[in-house]
Write a protein that holds these residues in place. Structure first.
Motif, short mmCIF file in Angstrom:
data_model
loop_
_atom_site.label_atom_id
_atom_site.label_comp_id
_atom_site.label_asym_id
_atom_site.label_seq_id
_atom_site.Cartn_x
_atom_site.Cartn_y
_atom_site.Cartn_z
N GLN A 122 0.85 -1.18 0.00
CA GLN A 122 0.00 0.00 0.00
C GLN A 122 0.90 1.24 0.00
O GLN A 122 2.00 1.21 0.56
CB GLN A 122 -0.92 -0.02 1.22
CG GLN A 122 -1.92 -1.17 1.17
CD GLN A 122 -2.35 -1.69 2.53
OE1 GLN A 122 -1.80 -1.33 3.57
NE2 GLN A 122 -3.37 -2.55 2.52
N PHE A 123 0.43 2.31 -0.63
CA PHE A 123 1.23 3.52 -0.80
C PHE A 123 0.58 4.66 -0.02
O PHE A 123 -0.57 5.03 -0.28
CB PHE A 123 1.31 3.90 -2.27
CG PHE A 123 2.04 2.90 -3.14
CD1 PHE A 123 3.39 3.05 -3.41
CD2 PHE A 123 1.37 1.81 -3.68
CE1 PHE A 123 4.06 2.14 -4.22
CE2 PHE A 123 2.03 0.89 -4.48
CZ PHE A 123 3.39 1.06 -4.75
N ARG A 124 1.34 5.24 0.91
CA ARG A 124 0.82 6.33 1.74
C ARG A 124 1.44 7.65 1.28
O ARG A 124 2.66 7.76 1.13
CB ARG A 124 1.16 6.09 3.21
CG ARG A 124 0.36 6.94 4.18
CD ARG A 124 0.67 6.58 5.63
NE ARG A 124 -0.30 7.16 6.54
CZ ARG A 124 -0.23 7.06 7.86
NH1 ARG A 124 0.77 6.40 8.42
NH2 ARG A 124 -1.15 7.62 8.62
N CYS A 133 -7.89 2.70 -5.61
CA CYS A 133 -8.48 2.49 -6.94
C CYS A 133 -9.61 1.48 -6.78
O CYS A 133 -9.39 0.37 -6.30
CB CYS A 133 -7.41 1.98 -7.91
SG CYS A 133 -7.99 1.83 -9.61
N GLU A 134 -10.81 1.89 -7.17
CA GLU A 134 -11.99 1.07 -6.89
C GLU A 134 -12.15 -0.12 -7.82
O GLU A 134 -12.93 -1.03 -7.53
CB GLU A 134 -13.24 1.95 -6.95
CG GLU A 134 -13.28 3.00 -5.84
CD GLU A 134 -14.55 3.83 -5.90
OE1 GLU A 134 -15.35 3.61 -6.84
OE2 GLU A 134 -14.76 4.68 -5.00
N ALA A 149 -8.57 -3.57 0.76
CA ALA A 149 -8.31 -4.25 -0.52
C ALA A 149 -8.15 -3.27 -1.68
O ALA A 149 -7.30 -3.45 -2.56
CB ALA A 149 -9.43 -5.25 -0.81
N THR A 150 -8.97 -2.21 -1.70
CA THR A 150 -8.91 -1.28 -2.83
C THR A 150 -7.68 -0.37 -2.76
O THR A 150 -7.42 0.38 -3.71
CB THR A 150 -10.18 -0.41 -2.89
OG1 THR A 150 -10.38 0.21 -1.62
CG2 THR A 150 -11.39 -1.26 -3.23
N GLU A 151 -6.95 -0.43 -1.66
CA GLU A 151 -5.71 0.34 -1.52
C GLU A 151 -4.47 -0.56 -1.61
O GLU A 151 -3.36 -0.12 -1.33
CB GLU A 151 -5.70 1.09 -0.18
CG GLU A 151 -6.68 2.23 -0.10
CD GLU A 151 -8.12 1.74 0.07
OE1 GLU A 151 -9.01 2.23 -0.67
OE2 GLU A 151 -8.34 0.85 0.92
N LEU A 166 -3.86 -4.19 -9.97
CA LEU A 166 -4.88 -4.46 -8.98
C LEU A 166 -5.03 -5.96 -8.77
O LEU A 166 -4.49 -6.78 -9.52
CB LEU A 166 -6.23 -3.88 -9.43
CG LEU A 166 -6.27 -2.41 -9.87
CD1 LEU A 166 -7.70 -2.03 -10.23
CD2 LEU A 166 -5.71 -1.51 -8.80
N SER A 167 -5.80 -6.33 -7.74
CA SER A 167 -6.04 -7.75 -7.49
C SER A 167 -6.81 -8.40 -8.64
O SER A 167 -6.75 -9.61 -8.85
CB SER A 167 -6.82 -7.93 -6.18
OG SER A 167 -8.06 -7.24 -6.24
#
Length: 541
Positions: A122-124, A133-134, A149-151, A166-167
């Motif tokens: 994950q990127f902060r 990203c949805e 999950a979306t992050e 993405l997954s």
């Protein structure tokens, strides 16, 4: 008559000698004694750093087996589109859109990694929001306050080049409109012409603490690594070594998760409580006392690896829940060890940050921590560490934390500040005598808590110091720090960096401890008493 006079003089002289010796003992005890120590009057201590709280710089090899070990929690990265030759940017540092439009990288273009697994991250953003990203076809924003999950993004890596997907399998790409979107068609290659390839620059990879080790390896492997480390890094033989060199105290850093040892919160690993129990047992065998030092608090009190910070942020002072949980940890430790004969004191918190921890928050915590310890012990020393950074130690002396057996811990390093960078060996030594000694005299005379130099080291920024220069530097520190009313503790017992390693310093004659101040005083007292006794016998005859 002569016999009666002689006996009267004998009794009078005996009373005078007894009163003199008693007064000497009282002066000695008042000026120097720390309750509970065996033989010596004050703490002559060594820290057991890097053992129950991990600091990667002390033993870097602990991290050698972590895959993608340069992408641990807290690593800072910058991403550049190889096609557009522009950097990915969280506009305004986060909270809004993500663009791919910067020619140069600074804070808004720097992201902190939260590691989920070897390949997922994950990127902060610099303001604390996470990239999100949805789903396939979406644009990326920096708006998520907490990651899920979306992050979470999967990273494919080819040296410094990466793909991000993405997954669902959709790859992110930098569009000609300078947006970051999840709609790259197919699977990208590694050439510089495709929009889904990014150049990843690692800006900082400085955090190598318990969080990074455990989350980097994963629970099973981390447990194996830490079990071996805890059982071999510090052993009973080390306590024998300390006893032979007249060390009477060990300061033992622990992490907050020790209070939940059989099932600590992820990613922390159980086993540190058993090791601490062993240390108390070994200490008892060699008449050594223990100071338990809460080195890592929930949420981190300074953002450093030794406080088990995940990403360099300091969350402890902003969360009443974290502070409450910290008091629970102090309660656990005090209840468990208060009656143990080896306990000398409990340090409530190591190195809170002056920049991040407000003084009123810290003093409130210290007062509550004092009361928690006093529930279980009327005599254990309660130790408060000075804030690190721009803070005056007098702020703790003026705070009215508790009524008795209160200690303020100062950490003295001729390091970590540009002030020391160009100092010669002579400059460093003069600084000890002039600045450190003056501060200690002022604090000793403040009629407040006792003074403890809880961390110091025989190291400096002098790059080519000779053995004789190190010996002089160590001698200066010992002469000055011996004056601290509670004593001192060297950082640390073992370290891959030689001059930080107490054992190496002693065995290689770089640090010459000499006789402890308490024993010196006692020896002088014995000599003085002998002289008085001789005078008494001479007059009697």
């Amino acid at each position: 008559m002569l016999l009666k006079a002689a006996l009267s003089m004998d009794r009078g002289m005996s009373r005078w000698v007894g009163a003199f010796l008693l007064s000497c003992w009282l002066v000695f005890r008042t000026a120097f004694c720390v309750e509970g120590l065996y033989r010596d009057a004050k703490v002559r201590g060594v820290n057991l750093g890097g053992w129950l709280v991990i600091e990667g710089w002390i033993k870097p090899s602990l991290f050698d087996g972590i895959p993608n070990g340069d992408m641990l929690d807290g690593t800072q990265v910058q991403l550049k589109s190889v096609n557009l030759q522009k950097y990915v940017c969280a506009e305004n540092g986060g909270g809004t859109t993500v663009s791919v439009n910067r020619d140069a990288a600074s804070m808004w273009e720097t992201f902190t990694l939260w590691r989920v697994s070897e390949f997922t991250f994950q990127f902060r953003s610099s303001s604390g929001q996470f990239l999100t990203c949805e789903g396939e076809g979406c644009s990326v924003f920096a708006t998520a306050k907490t990651p899920s999950a979306t992050e979470t993004f999967y990273i494919e890596r080819n040296d410094s080049k990466i793909h991000i997907k993405l997954s669902t399998g959709a790859y992110l790409q930098a569009t000609t409109a300078n947006q970051l979107t999840a709609d790259y068609p197919g699977e990208p290659g590694w050439d510089d012409d495709n929009a889904a390839t990014f150049l990843m620059t690692i800006v900082a990879n400085n955090l190598h603490g318990d969080y990074q080790l455990a989350n980097g390896y994963g629970h099973s492997k981390a447990k194996e690594v830490l079990q071996k480390h805890r059982s071999t890094f510090i052993t009973i033989e080390d306590f024998s070594f300390l006893y032979r060199h007249r060390i009477n105290t060990v300061r033992i850093p622990v992490g907050w998760w020790i209070a939940f040892d059989h099932n600590p919160p992820a990613p922390f690993i159980e086993g540190s409580l058993e090791a601490l129990d062993n240390a108390f047992t070994w200490a008892t065998s060699y008449n050594i006392k223990c100071i338990i030092d809460l080195h890592a608090a929930p949420g981190s009190q300074n953002g450093m690896e030794h406080s088990a910070s995940r990403d360099g942020t300091t969350g402890w002072p902003t969360s009443p829940d974290y502070i409450s949980k910290t008091l629970d940890v102090i309660d656990f430790l005090a209840k468990r060890y208060a009656k143990h004969p080896a306990l000398l004191g409990i340090e409530l918190l190591n190195e809170p940050s002056a920049a991040s921890v407000p003084l009123d928050i810290l003093l409130s915590y210290y007062r509550q921590g004092y009361e928690v310890v006093r529930k279980y012990s009327s005599s254990a020393y309660v130790i408060m560490c000075q804030r690190i950074g721009n803070a005056d130690p007098l702020e703790l002396y003026q705070a009215n934390i508790g009524s008795h057996n209160i200690v303020v811990d100062l950490h003295y390093y001729n390091l970590f500040d540009t002030f020391f960078v160009n100092m010669s060996s002579v400059d460093n030594i003069q600084f000890i005598y002039q600045s450190r000694e003056a501060q200690l005299k002022a604090l000793n005379g403040s009629n407040g808590p006792l003074v403890f130099i809880g961390e110091w080291v025989n190291e400096w920024n002098v790059t080519s110091g000779s053995q004789a220069e190190y010996q002089d530097f160590g001698k200066a520190q010992l002469e000055v720090y011996n004056a601290a009313s509670f004593g001192w503790a060297y950082w640390t017992l073992k370290n891959d960096r030689q001059h930080w390693d107490f054992e190496w310093n002693i065995r290689n004659n770089y640090l010459q401890l000499g006789e402890s101040p308490g024993r010196q005083f006692a020896s002088q007292l014995v000599i003085l008493a002998s002289a008085v006794a001789c005078l008494f016998l001479h007059n009697s005859l």
